[in-house]
Design a protein around this motif. Structure first.
Motif, PDB file in Angstrom:
ATOM      1  N   CYS A  70      -8.515  -1.273  -0.052  1.00 38.45           N
ATOM      2  CA  CYS A  70      -7.833  -2.376  -0.741  1.00 38.45           C
ATOM      3  C   CYS A  70      -7.147  -3.367   0.204  1.00 38.45           C
ATOM      4  O   CYS A  70      -6.709  -4.424  -0.232  1.00 38.45           O
ATOM      5  CB  CYS A  70      -6.829  -1.835  -1.762  1.00 38.45           C
ATOM      6  SG  CYS A  70      -5.364  -1.067  -1.034  1.00 38.45           S
ATOM      7  N   GLY A  71      -7.012  -2.996   1.488  1.00 39.30           N
ATOM      8  CA  GLY A  71      -6.410  -3.909   2.460  1.00 39.30           C
ATOM      9  C   GLY A  71      -4.895  -3.917   2.498  1.00 39.30           C
ATOM     10  O   GLY A  71      -4.300  -4.699   3.241  1.00 39.30           O
ATOM     11  N   ARG A  72      -4.250  -3.053   1.733  1.00 40.43           N
ATOM     12  CA  ARG A  72      -2.790  -3.025   1.715  1.00 40.43           C
ATOM     13  C   ARG A  72      -2.243  -2.438   3.015  1.00 40.43           C
ATOM     14  O   ARG A  72      -2.757  -1.452   3.541  1.00 40.43           O
ATOM     15  CB  ARG A  72      -2.301  -2.185   0.534  1.00 40.43           C
ATOM     16  CG  ARG A  72      -0.788  -2.093   0.474  1.00 40.43           C
ATOM     17  CD  ARG A  72      -0.309  -1.259  -0.672  1.00 40.43           C
ATOM     18  NE  ARG A  72       1.120  -1.023  -0.494  1.00 40.43           N
ATOM     19  CZ  ARG A  72       1.925  -0.741  -1.475  1.00 40.43           C
ATOM     20  NH1 ARG A  72       1.482  -0.654  -2.701  1.00 40.43           N
ATOM     21  NH2 ARG A  72       3.205  -0.541  -1.244  1.00 40.43           N
ATOM     22  N   GLU A  73      -1.159  -3.038   3.532  1.00 44.60           N
ATOM     23  CA  GLU A  73      -0.466  -2.513   4.710  1.00 44.60           C
ATOM     24  C   GLU A  73       0.455  -1.379   4.263  1.00 44.60           C
ATOM     25  O   GLU A  73       1.316  -1.571   3.413  1.00 44.60           O
ATOM     26  CB  GLU A  73       0.371  -3.603   5.378  1.00 44.60           C
ATOM     27  CG  GLU A  73      -0.449  -4.666   6.058  1.00 44.60           C
ATOM     28  CD  GLU A  73      -1.111  -4.196   7.343  1.00 44.60           C
ATOM     29  OE1 GLU A  73      -0.692  -3.164   7.905  1.00 44.60           O
ATOM     30  OE2 GLU A  73      -2.063  -4.861   7.766  1.00 44.60           O
ATOM     31  N   ASN A  74       0.266  -0.201   4.826  1.00 39.09           N
ATOM     32  CA  ASN A  74       1.041   0.975   4.477  1.00 39.09           C
ATOM     33  C   ASN A  74       1.722   1.532   5.717  1.00 39.09           C
ATOM     34  O   ASN A  74       1.223   1.373   6.827  1.00 39.09           O
ATOM     35  CB  ASN A  74       0.138   2.051   3.878  1.00 39.09           C
ATOM     36  CG  ASN A  74      -0.543   1.607   2.611  1.00 39.09           C
ATOM     37  OD1 ASN A  74       0.066   1.009   1.736  1.00 39.09           O
ATOM     38  ND2 ASN A  74      -1.831   1.887   2.495  1.00 39.09           N
ATOM     39  N   SER A  75       2.861   2.215   5.514  1.00 40.01           N
ATOM     40  CA  SER A  75       3.555   2.827   6.653  1.00 40.01           C
ATOM     41  C   SER A  75       4.250   4.112   6.228  1.00 40.01           C
ATOM     42  O   SER A  75       4.488   4.347   5.040  1.00 40.01           O
ATOM     43  CB  SER A  75       4.567   1.855   7.260  1.00 40.01           C
ATOM     44  OG  SER A  75       5.613   1.602   6.356  1.00 40.01           O
ATOM     45  N   LEU A  76       4.553   4.916   7.238  1.00 41.50           N
ATOM     46  CA  LEU A  76       5.222   6.185   7.019  1.00 41.50           C
ATOM     47  C   LEU A  76       6.108   6.453   8.231  1.00 41.50           C
ATOM     48  O   LEU A  76       5.679   6.233   9.362  1.00 41.50           O
ATOM     49  CB  LEU A  76       4.170   7.288   6.872  1.00 41.50           C
ATOM     50  CG  LEU A  76       4.648   8.705   6.623  1.00 41.50           C
ATOM     51  CD1 LEU A  76       3.722   9.382   5.621  1.00 41.50           C
ATOM     52  CD2 LEU A  76       4.678   9.504   7.891  1.00 41.50           C
ATOM     53  N   SER A  77       7.332   6.893   7.978  1.00 35.16           N
ATOM     54  CA  SER A  77       8.259   7.214   9.063  1.00 35.16           C
ATOM     55  C   SER A  77       8.912   8.561   8.802  1.00 35.16           C
ATOM     56  O   SER A  77       9.139   8.943   7.648  1.00 35.16           O
ATOM     57  CB  SER A  77       9.357   6.153   9.178  1.00 35.16           C
ATOM     58  OG  SER A  77       8.825   4.938   9.619  1.00 35.16           O
ATOM     59  N   ILE A  78       9.214   9.255   9.877  1.00 35.56           N
ATOM     60  CA  ILE A  78       9.979  10.489   9.775  1.00 35.56           C
ATOM     61  C   ILE A  78      11.448  10.101   9.707  1.00 35.56           C
ATOM     62  O   ILE A  78      11.926   9.325  10.538  1.00 35.56           O
ATOM     63  CB  ILE A  78       9.717  11.405  10.986  1.00 35.56           C
ATOM     64  CG1 ILE A  78       8.258  11.852  10.986  1.00 35.56           C
ATOM     65  CG2 ILE A  78      10.667  12.598  10.982  1.00 35.56           C
ATOM     66  CD1 ILE A  78       7.828  12.612  12.226  1.00 35.56           C
ATOM     67  N   ILE A  79      12.152  10.596   8.714  1.00 41.14           N
ATOM     68  CA  ILE A  79      13.571  10.279   8.569  1.00 41.14           C
ATOM     69  C   ILE A  79      14.347  11.075   9.607  1.00 41.14           C
ATOM     70  O   ILE A  79      14.262  12.306   9.661  1.00 41.14           O
ATOM     71  CB  ILE A  79      14.070  10.574   7.138  1.00 41.14           C
ATOM     72  CG1 ILE A  79      13.308   9.687   6.141  1.00 41.14           C
ATOM     73  CG2 ILE A  79      15.574  10.358   7.037  1.00 41.14           C
ATOM     74  CD1 ILE A  79      13.609   9.966   4.695  1.00 41.14           C
ATOM     75  N   GLU A  80      15.073  10.352  10.439  1.00 37.31           N
ATOM     76  CA  GLU A  80      15.816  10.962  11.542  1.00 37.31           C
ATOM     77  C   GLU A  80      16.790  12.024  11.031  1.00 37.31           C
ATOM     78  O   GLU A  80      17.462  11.845  10.021  1.00 37.31           O
ATOM     79  CB  GLU A  80      16.583   9.879  12.296  1.00 37.31           C
ATOM     80  CG  GLU A  80      17.229  10.352  13.559  1.00 37.31           C
ATOM     81  CD  GLU A  80      17.885   9.229  14.326  1.00 37.31           C
ATOM     82  OE1 GLU A  80      18.852   9.526  15.033  1.00 37.31           O
ATOM     83  OE2 GLU A  80      17.450   8.070  14.207  1.00 37.31           O
ATOM     84  N   GLY A  81      16.817  13.154  11.730  1.00 36.79           N
ATOM     85  CA  GLY A  81      17.749  14.225  11.391  1.00 36.79           C
ATOM     86  C   GLY A  81      17.289  15.157  10.289  1.00 36.79           C
ATOM     87  O   GLY A  81      18.054  16.008   9.839  1.00 36.79           O
ATOM     88  N   THR A  82      16.022  15.026   9.836  1.00 37.84           N
ATOM     89  CA  THR A  82      15.557  15.888   8.744  1.00 37.84           C
ATOM     90  C   THR A  82      14.747  17.085   9.223  1.00 37.84           C
ATOM     91  O   THR A  82      14.307  17.883   8.404  1.00 37.84           O
ATOM     92  CB  THR A  82      14.713  15.097   7.718  1.00 37.84           C
ATOM     93  OG1 THR A  82      13.539  14.582   8.364  1.00 37.84           O
ATOM     94  CG2 THR A  82      15.512  13.973   7.086  1.00 37.84           C
ATOM     95  N   ASN A  83      14.543  17.222  10.530  1.00 38.85           N
ATOM     96  CA  ASN A  83      13.795  18.368  11.038  1.00 38.85           C
ATOM     97  C   ASN A  83      14.656  19.626  10.923  1.00 38.85           C
ATOM     98  O   ASN A  83      15.758  19.682  11.442  1.00 38.85           O
ATOM     99  CB  ASN A  83      13.382  18.152  12.497  1.00 38.85           C
ATOM    100  CG  ASN A  83      12.249  17.167  12.608  1.00 38.85           C
ATOM    101  OD1 ASN A  83      12.446  15.983  12.427  1.00 38.85           O
ATOM    102  ND2 ASN A  83      11.076  17.665  12.886  1.00 38.85           N
ATOM    103  N   GLU A  84      14.126  20.630  10.249  1.00 44.99           N
ATOM    104  CA  GLU A  84      14.851  21.878  10.003  1.00 44.99           C
ATOM    105  C   GLU A  84      14.066  23.067  10.528  1.00 44.99           C
ATOM    106  O   GLU A  84      12.855  23.001  10.712  1.00 44.99           O
ATOM    107  CB  GLU A  84      15.090  22.065   8.497  1.00 44.99           C
ATOM    108  CG  GLU A  84      15.960  21.005   7.869  1.00 44.99           C
ATOM    109  CD  GLU A  84      17.425  21.110   8.260  1.00 44.99           C
ATOM    110  OE1 GLU A  84      17.869  22.231   8.587  1.00 44.99           O
ATOM    111  OE2 GLU A  84      18.101  20.076   8.253  1.00 44.99           O
TER     112      GLU A  84
END
Length: 161
Positions: A70-84
């Motif tokens: 579809c050509g949509r720009e998508n992104s994903l980020s790791i939320i800082e401080g959520t690694n457990e």
């Protein structure tokens, strides 16, 4: 923006803590475009220590791509401080080990790779760079004279409100 947590569940034998080599661990994910529903059979690595400029220019992201359908720009980020850490006390239930900020995409599948660390209960020994691609790991700890292991590794994603 949708927040999605990766949860794991495993049986731990003599393992006190299981965790990734954060922030350098490569989370291997299959991603689905929320605009058109396209879910290619391709694995993408998302690493917190690697960032890319956002196409919108607002902030850096840990993964960014244009949907091929579809050509949509998508992104994903790791939320800082959520690694457990997943601990011996967490056995028998799923626990969130990292949370992603998803914009236009969502993870639908995770496969563990190398880069896991296991801390052994009695000896405190660290086994590093464990590969969980086979969903299990077994080793022998000379300090305690017993086998140690991770079995029945499972994962799932849940949406966070």
């Amino acid at each position: 923006m949708v927040k999605i947590s990766l949860q794991i569940n495993a049986t731990l034998e003599q393992v006190e803590e299981l965790y990734t080599n954060h922030p350098h661990y490569a989370f291997l994910l299959k991603l689905k475009c929320l605009s058109c529903g396209e879910c290619p059979d391709v694995w993408h690595d998302v690493i917190e220590s690697k960032t890319y400029p956002s196409k919108t220019g607002k902030s850096d992201t840990h993964y960014s791509a244009k949907c091929k359908l579809c050509g949509r720009e998508n992104s994903l980020s790791i939320i800082e401080g959520t690694n457990e850490k997943y601990t011996n006390d967490d056995q028998g239930r799923f626990k969130s080990i990292v949370t992603f900020d998803c914009r236009g995409i969502e993870p639908v599948e995770f496969t563990p790779t190398d880069g896991w660390i296991a801390k052994i209960e009695e000896s405190g020994r660290l086994f590093e760079d464990i590969n969980l691609a086979e969903k299990e790991w077994v080793e022998y700890d000379e300090r305690i004279g017993q086998s140690v292991g991770i079995y029945d590794f499972q994962s799932q994603f849940i949406k966070i409100k």
